[in-house]
Design an enzyme around this catalytic site. Structure first.
Site, mmCIF file in Angstrom:
data_model
loop_
_atom_site.group_PDB
_atom_site.id
_atom_site.type_symbol
_atom_site.label_atom_id
_atom_site.label_comp_id
_atom_site.label_asym_id
_atom_site.label_seq_id
_atom_site.Cartn_x
_atom_site.Cartn_y
_atom_site.Cartn_z
ATOM 1 N N SER A 92 0.838 -1.199 0.000
ATOM 2 C CA SER A 92 0.000 0.000 0.000
ATOM 3 C C SER A 92 0.877 1.254 0.000
ATOM 4 C CB SER A 92 -0.960 -0.038 1.195
ATOM 5 O OG SER A 92 -1.921 0.999 1.106
ATOM 6 N N LEU A 93 0.836 2.068 1.051
ATOM 7 C CA LEU A 93 1.682 3.259 1.130
ATOM 8 C C LEU A 93 3.156 2.914 0.905
ATOM 9 C CD1 LEU A 93 3.602 4.923 3.413
ATOM 10 C CD2 LEU A 93 2.250 6.211 1.754
ATOM 11 N N ARG A 117 -1.873 12.662 -0.263
ATOM 12 C CA ARG A 117 -2.634 11.421 -0.432
ATOM 13 C C ARG A 117 -3.454 11.133 0.825
ATOM 14 N NH1 ARG A 117 -1.512 5.740 0.658
ATOM 15 N NH2 ARG A 117 -2.222 4.346 -1.012
ATOM 16 N N HIS A 201 -8.645 1.336 -0.153
ATOM 17 C CA HIS A 201 -8.665 0.283 -1.173
ATOM 18 C C HIS A 201 -10.065 -0.268 -1.455
ATOM 19 C CE1 HIS A 201 -4.366 0.564 -1.061
ATOM 20 N NE2 HIS A 201 -4.357 0.289 0.228
#
Length: 315
Positions: A92-93, A117, A201
């Site tokens: 992810s990040l 973000r 997500h």
């Protein structure tokens, strides 16, 4: 010759004081945080070390904190004499951290991007309207089907395919709770609500993804030094436009971590190094591939041990 992949963790691995011991051993850790604080306009090191955890868990704080922690660990590895791996990946990040380490994105640019973000994700849903939960012990397809059944209560979908039998669901609170209850009835070993401030997500993040893609278009991307396996499709992209598009899409599509590690295994990677605070990814990788060597870089001892193992494999 052994092939190695470096893995960077994302949200969920953060803790107050998480880089303090490494900073005592490597001054460049503090220097990396100071560099980021200049970009952010606030003292990130103080947020990470002083907390409280509720502040650190805010998405717009967590994301730069995890990026900077991962890059500080990577810089410590390089300063100690560690070499570039054969592949990078990030959860992810952590994908942004991997792209910085691979030379695709500049650190100074990326600090600001991940902070933005985080803000875009926070703004995408009202406080308390979204939730995430880890579901343990169910087949992926069964859980997908249960999310479809629960979607009459709102948006809910599988968000992170972390390891076999370990999947995170995400969406509107009522729908996540309904899917969790269906999962328990279907035989899930545990359903654990996660302490997150946004439902990552899933399609609730589509507005944030659209705005993020505009931000990414303003940033220069270079060719990667080594391939980066990205979450959206469990593949690497040679073209900057494809990298940008995959980063934006990743925000509302699931993290395909099991498939990403599978891709690395198919390319003969047998050694995985977690580069960042904690051992979350190391634990997931042991579930995905028990025979693989898994190392977490938690300080000078583990870094020097990993470098020693690297040198012995090259001889």
């Amino acid at each position: 010759m052994i092939k190695t992949a470096f893995l960077f963790p994302g949200q969920g691995s953060q803790s107050v004081g998480m880089m303090s011991s490494m900073a005592d051993e490597y001054p460049l850790v503090r220097e990396t945080f100071e560099e980021a604080s200049t970009e952010l306009g606030y003292d990130l090191w103080a947020r990470v070390n002083d907390g409280p955890i509720e502040e650190l868990n805010r998405t717009e704080i967590t994301q730069p904190a995890m990026l900077v922690s991962g890059i500080a660990t990577w810089r410590a590895w390089r300063e100690a004499g560690g070499e570039f791996p054969d592949y990078f990946a990030g959860h992810s990040l952590g994908e942004y951290t991997a792209l910085v380490a691979a030379g695709v994105m500049k650190f100074s640019d990326t600090v600001g991007i991940v902070a933005q973000r985080g803000r875009l994700m926070q703004q995408a849903t009202p406080d308390g309207s979204g939730a995430m939960a880890a579901v343990l012990g169910l087949d992926d397809q069964i859980l997908n089907d249960l999310c479809e059944q629960a979607s009459s209560n709102g948006v809910v979908a599988c968000a992170n395919f972390n390891a076999p039998g370990q999947v995170v669901i995400s969406g509107e609170t009522a729908a996540v709770e309904a899917a969790g209850e269906l999962a328990r009835e279907a035989g899930a070993r545990r359903v654990l609500p996660l302490p997150v401030s946004v439902p990552s997500h899933c399609t609730l993040m589509t507005p944030a993804a659209t705005k993020l893609q505009e931000v990414l278009l303003s940033v220069h991307f270079s060719d990667s030094i080594v391939p980066v396996i990205q979450n959206a499709d469990a593949r690497s992209y040679p073209d900057a436009e494809q990298v940008r598009e995959a980063l934006a899409r990743q925000l509302w599509q699931p993290v395909r971590w099991t498939a990403s590690i599978g891709k690395l295994l198919s390319r003969d990677v047998t050694r995985f190094v977690e580069c960042g605070p904690g051992k979350v990814l190391a634990g997931l990788n042991r579930r995905i591939s028990r025979p693989s060597e898994v190392i977490a870089l938690l300080g000078r001892d583990s870094i020097e041990k990993a470098i020693g193992a690297e040198d012995s494999n090259d001889t």
